[in-house]
Design a protein around this motif. Structure first.
Motif, mmCIF file in Angstrom:
data_model
loop_
_atom_site.group_PDB
_atom_site.id
_atom_site.type_symbol
_atom_site.label_atom_id
_atom_site.label_comp_id
_atom_site.label_asym_id
_atom_site.label_seq_id
_atom_site.Cartn_x
_atom_site.Cartn_y
_atom_site.Cartn_z
ATOM 1 N N ALA A 7 99.702 17.027 34.670
ATOM 2 C CA ALA A 7 99.138 15.319 35.363
ATOM 3 C C ALA A 7 98.753 15.898 36.682
ATOM 4 C CB ALA A 7 99.782 14.006 35.500
ATOM 5 N N GLY A 8 99.743 16.528 37.178
ATOM 6 C CA GLY A 8 99.614 16.671 38.918
ATOM 7 C C GLY A 8 98.697 17.764 39.360
ATOM 8 N N GLU A 9 98.685 18.897 38.823
ATOM 9 C CA GLU A 9 98.591 19.746 38.911
ATOM 10 C C GLU A 9 96.585 20.144 38.309
ATOM 11 O OE1 GLU A 9 98.040 23.755 39.617
ATOM 12 O OE2 GLU A 9 99.718 23.055 39.604
ATOM 13 N N GLN A 10 96.518 19.450 37.145
ATOM 14 C CA GLN A 10 94.836 19.269 36.671
ATOM 15 C C GLN A 10 94.159 18.213 37.244
ATOM 16 O OE1 GLN A 10 95.681 21.816 35.533
ATOM 17 N NE2 GLN A 10 93.914 20.952 34.361
ATOM 18 N N SER A 11 94.778 17.288 38.576
ATOM 19 C CA SER A 11 94.211 16.709 39.154
ATOM 20 C C SER A 11 94.395 16.861 40.822
ATOM 21 C CB SER A 11 94.419 14.598 38.796
ATOM 22 O OG SER A 11 96.159 15.022 39.067
ATOM 23 N N SER A 12 94.859 16.017 41.234
ATOM 24 C CA SER A 12 94.650 15.847 43.170
ATOM 25 C C SER A 12 96.086 15.923 43.307
ATOM 26 C CB SER A 12 95.175 14.130 43.426
ATOM 27 O OG SER A 12 96.445 13.446 42.961
ATOM 28 N N GLY A 13 96.901 16.675 42.820
ATOM 29 C CA GLY A 13 97.879 17.618 43.019
ATOM 30 C C GLY A 13 98.280 19.094 43.450
ATOM 31 N N THR A 14 99.754 19.793 43.873
ATOM 32 C CA THR A 14 99.832 20.986 43.898
ATOM 33 C C THR A 14 101.358 21.226 44.138
ATOM 34 O OG1 THR A 14 99.204 22.900 44.414
ATOM 35 C CG2 THR A 14 99.797 21.330 46.325
ATOM 36 N N PHE A 15 101.634 22.177 43.952
ATOM 37 C CA PHE A 15 103.490 22.343 43.973
ATOM 38 C C PHE A 15 103.885 22.173 44.692
ATOM 39 C CE2 PHE A 15 101.988 25.894 46.587
ATOM 40 C CZ PHE A 15 103.095 26.088 47.197
ATOM 41 N N VAL A 16 103.813 21.549 46.191
ATOM 42 C CA VAL A 16 103.980 20.734 47.311
ATOM 43 C C VAL A 16 102.989 19.317 47.582
ATOM 44 C CG1 VAL A 16 103.062 22.565 48.883
ATOM 45 C CG2 VAL A 16 105.246 21.547 49.727
ATOM 46 N N SER A 17 103.387 18.493 48.470
ATOM 47 C CA SER A 17 102.924 17.515 48.767
ATOM 48 C C SER A 17 101.973 18.107 49.923
ATOM 49 C CB SER A 17 103.847 16.659 49.588
ATOM 50 O OG SER A 17 104.544 15.630 48.665
ATOM 51 N N VAL A 18 101.452 17.807 50.361
ATOM 52 C CA VAL A 18 99.993 18.467 51.453
ATOM 53 C C VAL A 18 99.871 17.463 52.016
ATOM 54 C CG1 VAL A 18 99.018 20.757 49.882
ATOM 55 C CG2 VAL A 18 97.777 18.219 49.553
ATOM 56 N N PRO A 19 99.197 17.546 53.623
ATOM 57 C CA PRO A 19 98.019 16.696 54.081
ATOM 58 C C PRO A 19 97.072 15.567 53.493
ATOM 59 C CG PRO A 19 98.794 18.198 55.193
ATOM 60 C CD PRO A 19 99.108 18.318 53.869
ATOM 61 N N GLY A 20 96.933 14.645 53.483
ATOM 62 C CA GLY A 20 95.786 13.929 52.991
ATOM 63 C C GLY A 20 96.062 13.864 51.551
ATOM 64 N N GLU A 21 96.897 13.856 50.803
ATOM 65 C CA GLU A 21 96.978 13.259 49.696
ATOM 66 C C GLU A 21 97.931 11.830 49.525
ATOM 67 O OE1 GLU A 21 99.710 14.416 45.732
ATOM 68 O OE2 GLU A 21 99.732 15.667 47.587
ATOM 69 N N THR A 22 96.952 11.270 49.914
ATOM 70 C CA THR A 22 97.358 9.817 50.374
ATOM 71 C C THR A 22 98.216 9.033 49.311
ATOM 72 O OG1 THR A 22 95.136 8.416 50.606
ATOM 73 C CG2 THR A 22 96.267 9.569 52.579
ATOM 74 N N GLU A 23 98.535 8.619 49.309
ATOM 75 C CA GLU A 23 98.821 6.885 48.363
ATOM 76 C C GLU A 23 97.561 5.935 47.511
ATOM 77 O OE1 GLU A 23 101.721 6.257 46.243
ATOM 78 O OE2 GLU A 23 102.731 7.861 47.410
ATOM 79 N N GLU A 24 96.472 5.948 48.297
ATOM 80 C CA GLU A 24 95.011 5.318 47.731
ATOM 81 C C GLU A 24 94.652 6.251 47.003
ATOM 82 O OE1 GLU A 24 91.378 4.117 50.249
ATOM 83 O OE2 GLU A 24 92.397 4.773 51.171
ATOM 84 N N LEU A 25 94.626 8.607 47.260
ATOM 85 C CA LEU A 25 94.082 9.285 46.881
ATOM 86 C C LEU A 25 94.323 9.203 45.317
ATOM 87 C CD1 LEU A 25 93.278 12.604 47.949
ATOM 88 C CD2 LEU A 25 94.603 12.100 46.342
ATOM 89 N N LYS A 26 95.230 9.388 45.335
ATOM 90 C CA LYS A 26 96.630 9.265 44.472
ATOM 91 C C LYS A 26 96.026 8.262 42.952
ATOM 92 C CE LYS A 26 100.355 10.134 45.972
ATOM 93 N NZ LYS A 26 102.079 10.568 46.483
ATOM 94 N N GLU A 27 96.534 7.086 43.992
ATOM 95 C CA GLU A 27 95.936 5.555 43.253
ATOM 96 C C GLU A 27 94.140 5.759 42.356
ATOM 97 O OE1 GLU A 27 95.838 2.109 41.501
ATOM 98 O OE2 GLU A 27 97.359 3.152 41.900
ATOM 99 N N ARG A 28 93.554 6.258 43.093
ATOM 100 C CA ARG A 28 92.563 6.653 42.477
ATOM 101 C C ARG A 28 91.682 8.000 41.821
ATOM 102 N NH1 ARG A 28 86.566 6.003 46.425
ATOM 103 N NH2 ARG A 28 85.050 6.196 45.412
ATOM 104 N N PHE A 29 92.269 9.236 42.400
ATOM 105 C CA PHE A 29 92.477 10.170 41.624
ATOM 106 C C PHE A 29 92.820 10.837 41.060
ATOM 107 C CE2 PHE A 29 88.596 10.236 45.252
ATOM 108 C CZ PHE A 29 87.846 9.794 44.083
#
Length: 414
Positions: free
Chosen positions: A24-46
């Motif tokens: 789920a993470g790799e195929q949407s907003s995530g990658t192998f490590v947390s990155v700046p800008g990956e806010t809870e609001e962004l994750k909730e939406r995308f």
């Protein structure tokens, strides 16, 4: 926002919930490590969301190479959803998400994309098939109570336009409904596309003038976009009704560009299917595959056949045939193209397990190699389907019809 849901069969040495979370993470907003800008609001939406995990069995050996050795590899059915906002109506991006880098994730020793659901948001965004199963049969003048009977030009490559036209004349006089180029045939040194279309369509149009029946011929227009469009227009100018495309070679965007022209029924040849489906724990299954091509707008799609000459199981073929008529958005049903080592003998089980005549039933050798010639082969297939639909057995049909009896003797003993 409405969500798109993909359904997968997975195999992993990891905890199932952890593996699904990586997907789920790799195929949407995530990658192998947390990155700046990956806010809870962004994750909730995308961010993608795990909707369901159904644990299945365990196996001792990995289906494909992974990153660790383990004594147990767990299998499960997993459903992952994404917001429509991630894609809007961009289907290539949707495809990249549903079956993209997830195959390369080291957490999985098996991953098969099985099916997907689109929400109401997509209604009206794509026209889908212009003709579909019913419209294609109507173009060929075939009633709903029987399948279209078709065949393939053989030898695949090497015949001149004149030789091809002569064979077409023999076939249409034998009562065939549908003929197609082999997928290996496009425009060759001794058979330029334009000339082949002109000579073949002259035979078809002359026969229509005499009898009122217009046989459908699927000319292989596959090529780059300019070639696709030029070949398509050549068919239209010669009053043809069908174009064939090798869809895995041309790609989704190219196929849609041609299907959107809307004048011809699009015969989708899936050559290369084994490369993306044959492994039981890798690739894509037909329900997902067929929906992607319905979105592109194809009308006819190959499904293999019962007791086919290839590797695919009868269960897979039956599921494929049925999925062509599954309700999907507001799109017309696809016409399943049944082929690969078919003769009339398989008609009885095809009818038994699918209960449909909305088929293009194709036989190459089953028609061409019939003891009474192509005319006998066409009659034998028609007799087989009439027998199957009326509830007769193969043996009863064999006793009732000379041509079908000859087919049994020729093909049924192999």
């Amino acid at each position: 926002m409405e969500r798109i849901t993909g359904h997968y069969l997975i195999e992993t040495p990891y905890n199932l919930e952890d593996a699904a979370a990586v997907l789920a993470g790799e195929q949407s907003s995530g990658t192998f490590v947390s990155v700046p800008g990956e806010t809870e609001e962004l994750k909730e939406r995308f961010a993608a969301r795990i909707e369901n995990i159904e644990e299945l069995d365990e196996v001792k050996n990995p289906s494909i190479p992974g990153d660790i050795n383990n004594s147990k590899y767990k299998r499960a059915r997993v459903s992952i959803s994404w917001s429509v906002e991630n894609f809007q109506d961009n289907i290539p991006t949707l495809i990249s998400t549903l079956q993209g880098n997830l195959y390369e994730l080291r957490q999985f020793t098996g991953l098969k994309f099985d099916d997907f659901d689109l929400p109401h948001w997509y209604m009206g965004k794509f026209r889908g098939p212009a003709f579909g199963a019913d419209g294609t049969k109507q173009l060929a003048g075939v009633k709903s109570d029987r399948p279209m009977i078709g065949t393939i030009i053989k030898p695949s490559v090497g015949m001149s336009p004149e030789d091809t036209a002569a064979l077409v004349k023999e076939l249409i006089e034998a009562g065939i409904d549908f003929i197609k180029d082999d997928e290996l045939m496009s425009s060759t040194a001794n058979s330029p596309f334009k000339k082949r279309v002109e000579l073949v369509m002259k035979e078809i149009n002359d026969f229509q003038q005499k009898t009122g029946k217009k046989v459908m011929y699927a000319f292989n227009i596959s090529g780059d976009l300019d070639t696709l469009k030029n070949n398509y227009e050549t068919i239209v100018k010669n009053d043809g009704t069908c174009a064939m495309i090798s869809i895995n070679s041309v790609g989704w965007a190219g196929v849609k560009a041609i299907a959107d022209m809307g004048k011809l029924s699009i015969h989708a040849h899936r050559n290369g299917w084994g490369m993306i489906n044959r492994h039981p724990m890798l690739g894509i299954n037909f329900p997902a595959y067929s929906k992607l091509w319905r979105l592109a707008g194809v009308d006819q799609l190959h499904v293999n056949g019962i007791r086919n000459k290839f590797w695919e199981s009868d269960e897979s073929v039956i599921r494929s045939i049925k999925s062509c008529s599954d309700r999907f958005l507001d799109h017309k049903e696809l016409l399943p193209v049944v082929s690969s080592g078919q003769w009339g003998g398989q008609a009885f089980d095809t009818w038994k397990f699918t209960n449909t005549t909305d088929l293009l039933y194709m036989a190459g050798g089953g028609i061409m190699a019939h003891p009474s010639g192509p005319a006998g082969g066409v009659r034998a297939l028609t007799q087989a389907w009439e027998g199957a639909v009326s509830g007769k057995s193969l043996e009863e049909t064999e006793k009732a019809h000379k041509e079908f009896a000859e087919s049994v003797q020729k093909f049924g003993k192999k």
